[in-house]
Design a protein around this motif. Structure first.
Motif, PDB file in Angstrom:
ATOM      1  N   GLY A 283      23.344  -3.154   6.134  1.00 54.53           N
ATOM      2  CA  GLY A 283      23.814  -2.571   7.384  1.00 54.53           C
ATOM      3  C   GLY A 283      23.600  -1.083   7.507  1.00 54.53           C
ATOM      4  N   PHE A 284      23.642  -0.355   6.394  1.00 51.62           N
ATOM      5  CA  PHE A 284      23.514   1.107   6.478  1.00 51.62           C
ATOM      6  C   PHE A 284      22.052   1.569   6.530  1.00 51.62           C
ATOM      7  N   ILE A 285      21.115   0.623   6.524  1.00 51.75           N
ATOM      8  CA  ILE A 285      19.695   0.954   6.682  1.00 51.75           C
ATOM      9  C   ILE A 285      19.193   0.302   7.968  1.00 51.75           C
ATOM     10  N   ASN A 286      18.865   1.138   8.937  1.00 48.90           N
ATOM     11  CA  ASN A 286      18.328   0.667  10.226  1.00 48.90           C
ATOM     12  C   ASN A 286      19.242  -0.355  10.904  1.00 48.90           C
ATOM     13  N   GLY A 287      20.557  -0.189  10.688  1.00 55.06           N
ATOM     14  CA  GLY A 287      21.520  -1.077  11.326  1.00 55.06           C
ATOM     15  C   GLY A 287      21.424  -2.521  10.871  1.00 55.06           C
ATOM     16  N   GLY A 288      20.896  -2.737   9.661  1.00 50.83           N
ATOM     17  CA  GLY A 288      20.771  -4.098   9.133  1.00 50.83           C
ATOM     18  C   GLY A 288      19.549  -4.838   9.638  1.00 50.83           C
ATOM     19  N   GLU A 289      18.701  -4.139  10.405  1.00 50.80           N
ATOM     20  CA  GLU A 289      17.491  -4.765  10.931  1.00 50.80           C
ATOM     21  C   GLU A 289      16.302  -4.489  10.001  1.00 50.80           C
ATOM     22  N   HIS A 290      15.269  -5.334  10.120  1.00 50.16           N
ATOM     23  CA  HIS A 290      14.050  -5.126   9.338  1.00 50.16           C
ATOM     24  C   HIS A 290      13.397  -3.807   9.731  1.00 50.16           C
ATOM     25  N   VAL A 291      12.820  -3.124   8.762  1.00 43.45           N
ATOM     26  CA  VAL A 291      12.132  -1.853   9.009  1.00 43.45           C
ATOM     27  C   VAL A 291      10.635  -2.128   9.075  1.00 43.45           C
ATOM     28  N   ALA A 292      10.012  -1.616  10.121  1.00 42.16           N
ATOM     29  CA  ALA A 292       8.574  -1.847  10.319  1.00 42.16           C
ATOM     30  C   ALA A 292       7.757  -0.924   9.415  1.00 42.16           C
ATOM     31  N   VAL A 293       7.520  -1.360   8.206  1.00 38.95           N
ATOM     32  CA  VAL A 293       6.717  -0.589   7.251  1.00 38.95           C
ATOM     33  C   VAL A 293       5.536  -1.452   6.794  1.00 38.95           C
ATOM     34  N   PRO A 294       4.444  -0.820   6.417  1.00 35.67           N
ATOM     35  CA  PRO A 294       3.301  -1.617   5.920  1.00 35.67           C
ATOM     36  C   PRO A 294       3.629  -2.229   4.571  1.00 35.67           C
ATOM     37  N   GLU A 295       3.084  -3.418   4.316  1.00 33.77           N
ATOM     38  CA  GLU A 295       3.251  -4.065   3.015  1.00 33.77           C
ATOM     39  C   GLU A 295       1.918  -4.067   2.276  1.00 33.77           C
ATOM     40  N   ILE A 296       1.995  -3.983   0.971  1.00 28.75           N
ATOM     41  CA  ILE A 296       0.790  -3.935   0.138  1.00 28.75           C
ATOM     42  C   ILE A 296       0.363  -5.357  -0.186  1.00 28.75           C
ATOM     43  N   SER A 297      -0.881  -5.696   0.121  1.00 34.11           N
ATOM     44  CA  SER A 297      -1.368  -7.054  -0.077  1.00 34.11           C
ATOM     45  C   SER A 297      -1.662  -7.338  -1.551  1.00 34.11           C
ATOM     46  N   THR A 298      -1.751  -8.620  -1.889  1.00 33.49           N
ATOM     47  CA  THR A 298      -2.072  -9.011  -3.264  1.00 33.49           C
ATOM     48  C   THR A 298      -3.470  -8.548  -3.690  1.00 33.49           C
ATOM     49  N   PRO A 299      -4.521  -8.706  -2.855  1.00 35.69           N
ATOM     50  CA  PRO A 299      -5.841  -8.199  -3.267  1.00 35.69           C
ATOM     51  C   PRO A 299      -5.840  -6.705  -3.562  1.00 35.69           C
ATOM     52  N   LEU A 300      -5.121  -5.922  -2.749  1.00 33.67           N
ATOM     53  CA  LEU A 300      -5.042  -4.485  -2.999  1.00 33.67           C
ATOM     54  C   LEU A 300      -4.304  -4.216  -4.307  1.00 33.67           C
ATOM     55  N   SER A 301      -3.213  -4.948  -4.543  1.00 36.41           N
ATOM     56  CA  SER A 301      -2.449  -4.780  -5.782  1.00 36.41           C
ATOM     57  C   SER A 301      -3.326  -5.067  -6.997  1.00 36.41           C
ATOM     58  N   LEU A 302      -4.068  -6.175  -6.945  1.00 30.76           N
ATOM     59  CA  LEU A 302      -4.935  -6.550  -8.064  1.00 30.76           C
ATOM     60  C   LEU A 302      -6.012  -5.497  -8.293  1.00 30.76           C
ATOM     61  N   SER A 303      -6.566  -4.966  -7.202  1.00 32.23           N
ATOM     62  CA  SER A 303      -7.603  -3.935  -7.318  1.00 32.23           C
ATOM     63  C   SER A 303      -7.054  -2.667  -7.955  1.00 32.23           C
ATOM     64  N   VAL A 304      -5.867  -2.254  -7.530  1.00 34.84           N
ATOM     65  CA  VAL A 304      -5.252  -1.038  -8.084  1.00 34.84           C
ATOM     66  C   VAL A 304      -4.934  -1.226  -9.564  1.00 34.84           C
ATOM     67  N   ILE A 305      -4.389  -2.385  -9.929  1.00 34.23           N
ATOM     68  CA  ILE A 305      -4.012  -2.650 -11.323  1.00 34.23           C
ATOM     69  C   ILE A 305      -5.241  -2.644 -12.229  1.00 34.23           C
ATOM     70  N   ILE A 306      -6.277  -3.407 -11.831  1.00 36.72           N
ATOM     71  CA  ILE A 306      -7.487  -3.476 -12.652  1.00 36.72           C
ATOM     72  C   ILE A 306      -8.181  -2.115 -12.706  1.00 36.72           C
ATOM     73  N   GLY A 307      -8.280  -1.441 -11.562  1.00 36.43           N
ATOM     74  CA  GLY A 307      -8.913  -0.126 -11.523  1.00 36.43           C
ATOM     75  C   GLY A 307      -8.205   0.880 -12.409  1.00 36.43           C
ATOM     76  N   THR A 308      -6.875   0.865 -12.387  1.00 41.63           N
ATOM     77  CA  THR A 308      -6.101   1.781 -13.229  1.00 41.63           C
ATOM     78  C   THR A 308      -6.334   1.508 -14.703  1.00 41.63           C
ATOM     79  N   LEU A 309      -6.358   0.228 -15.079  1.00 41.08           N
ATOM     80  CA  LEU A 309      -6.570  -0.127 -16.486  1.00 41.08           C
ATOM     81  C   LEU A 309      -7.966   0.264 -16.955  1.00 41.08           C
ATOM     82  N   VAL A 310      -8.968   0.063 -16.114  1.00 43.60           N
ATOM     83  CA  VAL A 310     -10.340   0.433 -16.479  1.00 43.60           C
ATOM     84  C   VAL A 310     -10.450   1.943 -16.669  1.00 43.60           C
TER      85      VAL A 310
END
Length: 330
Positions: A283-310
């Motif tokens: 309730g104390f964040i945006n009146g308990g409503e969903h916040v319109a923020v971008p979400e990070i996709s699984t392909p992007l997550s996998l790319s970042v993880i593998i790229g960081t490790l390399v």
């Protein structure tokens, strides 16, 4: 993702069967594994994990297949950091090399059991309270900062934790300073005493708890499916014993590993916070409503993880090679 009870039972039975096979085929008779043995079986277990990922992709689709591979790569990377800690533990307690396999396998089995418990608790919490993602995200960000702070001298920080636990165990148990082959207990002057093997096992079990606290929130940042979380963890742990002996002296050359893992955990922490905001019910964040923020996709997550490790691995090896080169004579 619908996973039947039969699929769960068969999966757990196969995983347990692989651990039992590993024990009777390689660990029951104490020996120091050769580089060929370690390399062959490391490749076998990685191949099994990849084949299982292909099965997930075929059975439940590319989305869940991608989540599995992202989770597997992340857990495998975190497990390499675990190996560095095992090196410190074995050196501190002077564990004979031929007995290290048994300790590692028992430690891995304990880690899987502990992670299974954490996965069940995490799944129950997530299905009931969406705000749990805030906690997971915040904890991963804290862990990422902690890794950076301890990267100056990880050996000193780890040995300090082990010394405190060792002193506590010695107050509770009567312990011997000498090994009795690979036994956990021995008799000295008619008294039953714990050997250093038991001490090492307790230290590794405690370390497994700390690792689970990091790894489970991390993978829940990549998938909310308990089946994928469990199998990715299980297959990442499988073959860890062989990987320990395969990497050997290479571990101390991965000088930037902590920085890479810190970035990955921080990245997943941000991903979790964004997901929590997207699913917000507080309730104390945006009146308990969903916040319109971008979400990070699984392909992007996998790319970042593998790229960081390399990048981390290449930079570490270049740095280590530069240090090992003799200084030019002026």
């Amino acid at each position: 993702m619908e996973v039947s009870a039969i699929v769960w039972i068969v999966t757990i039975a196969v995983i347990l069967g692989l651990f039992v096979f590993d024990f009777f085929a390689h660990v029951r008779v104490p020996h120091a594994p050769t580089l060929k043995e370690s390399g062959t079986w490391s490749a076998v277990y990685i191949a099994i994990a990849v084949l299982f990922g292909g099965f997930v992709w075929w059975k439940w689709g590319g989305t869940f297949g991608g989540e599995y591979f992202a989770g597997y790569v992340t857990e495998k990377a975190l497990s390499v950091d675990n190996l560095f800690v095992f090196v410190i533990i074995f050196a501190k307690f002077a564990v004979p090399k031929e007995y290290q396999q048994k300790i590692l396998l028992l430690g891995i089995v304990m880690a899987l059991v502990l992670r299974g418990a954490f996965i069940a608790v995490g799944a129950a919490a997530i299905s009931t309270y969406s705000w749990v993602f805030y906690l997971f995200g915040g904890f991963l960000l804290y862990t990422a900062i902690k890794l950076i702070r301890e990267s100056d001298d990880p050996v000193e920080h780890e040995e300090e934790r082990e010394s405190r636990l060792e002193r506590f165990v010695k107050r509770v148990l009567r312990t011997s300073d000498n090994y009795d082959r690979d036994r956990l207990f021995t008799r000295i002057n008619g008294k039953r005493m714990a050997t250093p093997m038991l001490m090492v096992l307790i230290v590794i079990a405690f370390t497994d708890v700390l690792f689970a606290l990091d790894s489970i929130p991390a993978i829940y940042g990549l998938t909310a499916e308990p089946y994928i979380v469990f199998t990715a963890n299980a297959f990442a742990l499988m073959g860890l014993r062989q990987l320990f002996f395969l990497l050997g002296g290479l571990l101390d050359r991965l000088v930037y590993l902590s920085y890479g893992l810190s970035f990955i955990l921080g990245f997943i922490g941000v991903k979790l916070v964004l997901h929590a905001l997207h699913e917000n019910t507080l309730g104390f964040i945006n009146g308990g409503e969903h916040v319109a923020v971008p979400e990070i996709s699984t392909p992007l997550s996998l790319s970042v993880i593998i790229g960081t490790l390399v990048i981390t691995t290449v930079a570490s090896l270049l740095k280590s090679r530069k240090k090992s080169e003799p200084s030019p004579i002026e």
